[in-house]
Design a protein around this motif. Sequence first.
Motif, PDB file in Angstrom:
ATOM      1  N   SER A  98      -3.807   5.542   6.524  1.00  0.00           N
ATOM      2  CA  SER A  98      -3.418   6.521   7.545  1.00  0.00           C
ATOM      3  C   SER A  98      -4.178   6.303   8.848  1.00  0.00           C
ATOM      4  N   VAL A  99      -5.407   5.786   8.764  1.00  0.00           N
ATOM      5  CA  VAL A  99      -6.179   5.487   9.975  1.00  0.00           C
ATOM      6  C   VAL A  99      -5.490   4.370  10.755  1.00  0.00           C
ATOM      7  N   ALA A 100      -4.988   3.362  10.060  1.00  0.00           N
ATOM      8  CA  ALA A 100      -4.276   2.276  10.743  1.00  0.00           C
ATOM      9  C   ALA A 100      -3.026   2.803  11.428  1.00  0.00           C
ATOM     10  N   GLU A 101      -2.344   3.739  10.784  1.00  0.00           N
ATOM     11  CA  GLU A 101      -1.154   4.336  11.400  1.00  0.00           C
ATOM     12  C   GLU A 101      -1.522   5.139  12.649  1.00  0.00           C
ATOM     13  N   GLN A 102      -2.630   5.876  12.572  1.00  0.00           N
ATOM     14  CA  GLN A 102      -3.080   6.649  13.735  1.00  0.00           C
ATOM     15  C   GLN A 102      -3.459   5.725  14.891  1.00  0.00           C
ATOM     16  N   ILE A 103      -4.135   4.624  14.576  1.00  0.00           N
ATOM     17  CA  ILE A 103      -4.551   3.676  15.617  1.00  0.00           C
ATOM     18  C   ILE A 103      -3.333   3.010  16.245  1.00  0.00           C
TER      19      ILE A 103
ATOM     20  N   ASP B  89     -30.364   7.778   1.744  1.00  0.00           N
ATOM     21  CA  ASP B  89     -28.989   7.318   1.906  1.00  0.00           C
ATOM     22  C   ASP B  89     -28.887   5.874   1.447  1.00  0.00           C
ATOM     23  N   PRO B  90     -28.365   5.640   0.246  1.00  0.00           N
ATOM     24  CA  PRO B  90     -28.265   4.262  -0.242  1.00  0.00           C
ATOM     25  C   PRO B  90     -27.234   3.463   0.546  1.00  0.00           C
ATOM     26  N   TYR B  91     -27.511   2.195   0.701  1.00  0.00           N
ATOM     27  CA  TYR B  91     -26.595   1.280   1.378  1.00  0.00           C
ATOM     28  C   TYR B  91     -25.887   0.459   0.319  1.00  0.00           C
ATOM     29  N   TYR B  92     -24.592   0.340   0.433  1.00  0.00           N
ATOM     30  CA  TYR B  92     -23.806  -0.400  -0.548  1.00  0.00           C
ATOM     31  C   TYR B  92     -23.308  -1.710   0.042  1.00  0.00           C
ATOM     32  N   ALA B  93     -23.415  -2.771  -0.741  1.00  0.00           N
ATOM     33  CA  ALA B  93     -22.986  -4.089  -0.270  1.00  0.00           C
ATOM     34  C   ALA B  93     -21.457  -4.207  -0.236  1.00  0.00           C
ATOM     35  N   GLU B  94     -20.777  -3.464  -1.089  1.00  0.00           N
ATOM     36  CA  GLU B  94     -19.317  -3.529  -1.106  1.00  0.00           C
ATOM     37  C   GLU B  94     -18.771  -2.910   0.167  1.00  0.00           C
ATOM     38  N   ARG B  95     -17.724  -3.490   0.690  1.00  0.00           N
ATOM     39  CA  ARG B  95     -17.125  -2.982   1.919  1.00  0.00           C
ATOM     40  C   ARG B  95     -16.288  -1.751   1.596  1.00  0.00           C
ATOM     41  N   VAL B  96     -16.498  -0.689   2.335  1.00  0.00           N
ATOM     42  CA  VAL B  96     -15.733   0.535   2.170  1.00  0.00           C
ATOM     43  C   VAL B  96     -14.386   0.346   2.845  1.00  0.00           C
TER      44      VAL B  96
ATOM     45  N   VAL C 168     -12.444  -1.442  13.339  1.00  0.00           N
ATOM     46  CA  VAL C 168     -12.707  -0.159  12.698  1.00  0.00           C
ATOM     47  C   VAL C 168     -13.117  -0.437  11.260  1.00  0.00           C
ATOM     48  N   GLY C 169     -14.199   0.210  10.830  1.00  0.00           N
ATOM     49  CA  GLY C 169     -14.666   0.043   9.455  1.00  0.00           C
ATOM     50  C   GLY C 169     -15.101   1.369   8.877  1.00  0.00           C
ATOM     51  N   GLY C 170     -15.215   1.394   7.561  1.00  0.00           N
ATOM     52  CA  GLY C 170     -15.649   2.608   6.882  1.00  0.00           C
ATOM     53  C   GLY C 170     -17.157   2.755   6.909  1.00  0.00           C
ATOM     54  N   ARG C 171     -17.628   3.933   6.563  1.00  0.00           N
ATOM     55  CA  ARG C 171     -19.061   4.207   6.525  1.00  0.00           C
ATOM     56  C   ARG C 171     -19.660   3.561   5.280  1.00  0.00           C
ATOM     57  N   GLN C 172     -20.710   2.797   5.443  1.00  0.00           N
ATOM     58  CA  GLN C 172     -21.273   2.010   4.349  1.00  0.00           C
ATOM     59  C   GLN C 172     -22.412   2.706   3.611  1.00  0.00           C
ATOM     60  N   THR C 173     -22.682   3.969   3.902  1.00  0.00           N
ATOM     61  CA  THR C 173     -23.722   4.718   3.209  1.00  0.00           C
ATOM     62  C   THR C 173     -23.129   5.988   2.621  1.00  0.00           C
ATOM     63  N   LYS C 174     -23.918   6.625   1.781  1.00  0.00           N
ATOM     64  CA  LYS C 174     -23.485   7.891   1.180  1.00  0.00           C
ATOM     65  C   LYS C 174     -24.597   8.904   1.361  1.00  0.00           C
ATOM     66  N   ASP C 175     -24.245  10.109   1.802  1.00  0.00           N
ATOM     67  CA  ASP C 175     -25.240  11.162   1.997  1.00  0.00           C
ATOM     68  C   ASP C 175     -25.726  11.680   0.641  1.00  0.00           C
ATOM     69  N   VAL C 176     -27.041  11.732   0.506  1.00  0.00           N
ATOM     70  CA  VAL C 176     -27.666  12.251  -0.703  1.00  0.00           C
ATOM     71  C   VAL C 176     -28.620  13.362  -0.281  1.00  0.00           C
TER      72      VAL C 176
ATOM     73  N   VAL D 194      -2.049  -3.754  14.831  1.00  0.00           N
ATOM     74  CA  VAL D 194      -3.089  -3.312  13.905  1.00  0.00           C
ATOM     75  C   VAL D 194      -3.002  -4.202  12.677  1.00  0.00           C
ATOM     76  N   VAL D 195      -4.144  -4.802  12.315  1.00  0.00           N
ATOM     77  CA  VAL D 195      -4.180  -5.706  11.173  1.00  0.00           C
ATOM     78  C   VAL D 195      -5.152  -5.154  10.150  1.00  0.00           C
ATOM     79  N   LEU D 196      -4.686  -4.945   8.913  1.00  0.00           N
ATOM     80  CA  LEU D 196      -5.567  -4.529   7.825  1.00  0.00           C
ATOM     81  C   LEU D 196      -6.029  -5.783   7.088  1.00  0.00           C
ATOM     82  N   THR D 197      -7.337  -5.991   7.019  1.00  0.00           N
ATOM     83  CA  THR D 197      -7.847  -7.194   6.358  1.00  0.00           C
ATOM     84  C   THR D 197      -8.363  -6.926   4.951  1.00  0.00           C
ATOM     85  N   THR D 198      -8.521  -5.658   4.582  1.00  0.00           N
ATOM     86  CA  THR D 198      -8.951  -5.318   3.229  1.00  0.00           C
ATOM     87  C   THR D 198      -7.923  -4.366   2.626  1.00  0.00           C
ATOM     88  N   PRO D 199      -7.835  -4.314   1.325  1.00  0.00           N
ATOM     89  CA  PRO D 199      -6.892  -3.360   0.737  1.00  0.00           C
ATOM     90  C   PRO D 199      -7.259  -1.939   1.118  1.00  0.00           C
ATOM     91  N   SER D 200      -6.297  -1.183   1.539  1.00  0.00           N
ATOM     92  CA  SER D 200      -6.576   0.200   1.941  1.00  0.00           C
ATOM     93  C   SER D 200      -6.254   1.133   0.782  1.00  0.00           C
TER      94      SER D 200
END
Length: 103
Positions: free
Chosen positions: A82-87, A70-77, A57-65, A96-102
């Motif tokens: 709470s999503v990890a808890e729901q999963i 829609d710009p693409y960002y290199a930084e990981r979202v 599971v990953g975050g959306r890497q673009t932003k609606d304009v 469930v393993v979180l690999t990036t700071p939430s």
Amino acid sequence: MFDIAWSTIKNRKGGFVAAFIAVICGSAVITACGVLFVSGLLSGVAPERYAGATVMVGGRQTKDVKENFDPYYAERVTVPASVAEQISRVDGVEKVVLTTPSR
């Protein structure tokens, strides 16, 4: 033959220096690319980090304009914790393993 080459170098020093610098810079770029290529091949790090994961599971890497750009960002979202808890509450989920700071 060397007399002609030497006289050309003596009379056109700027062109000779520019060509020499261009050859040196080109050699440096090719050498750097070769070093990066070989280090990627021989690094010893196997691309198996997520091999055992059934779902990722990953975050959306673009932003609606509004301007339809829609710009693409290199930084990981990051994904909210709470999503990890729901999963983790879904039936059949072992871990469930979180690999990036939430957030």
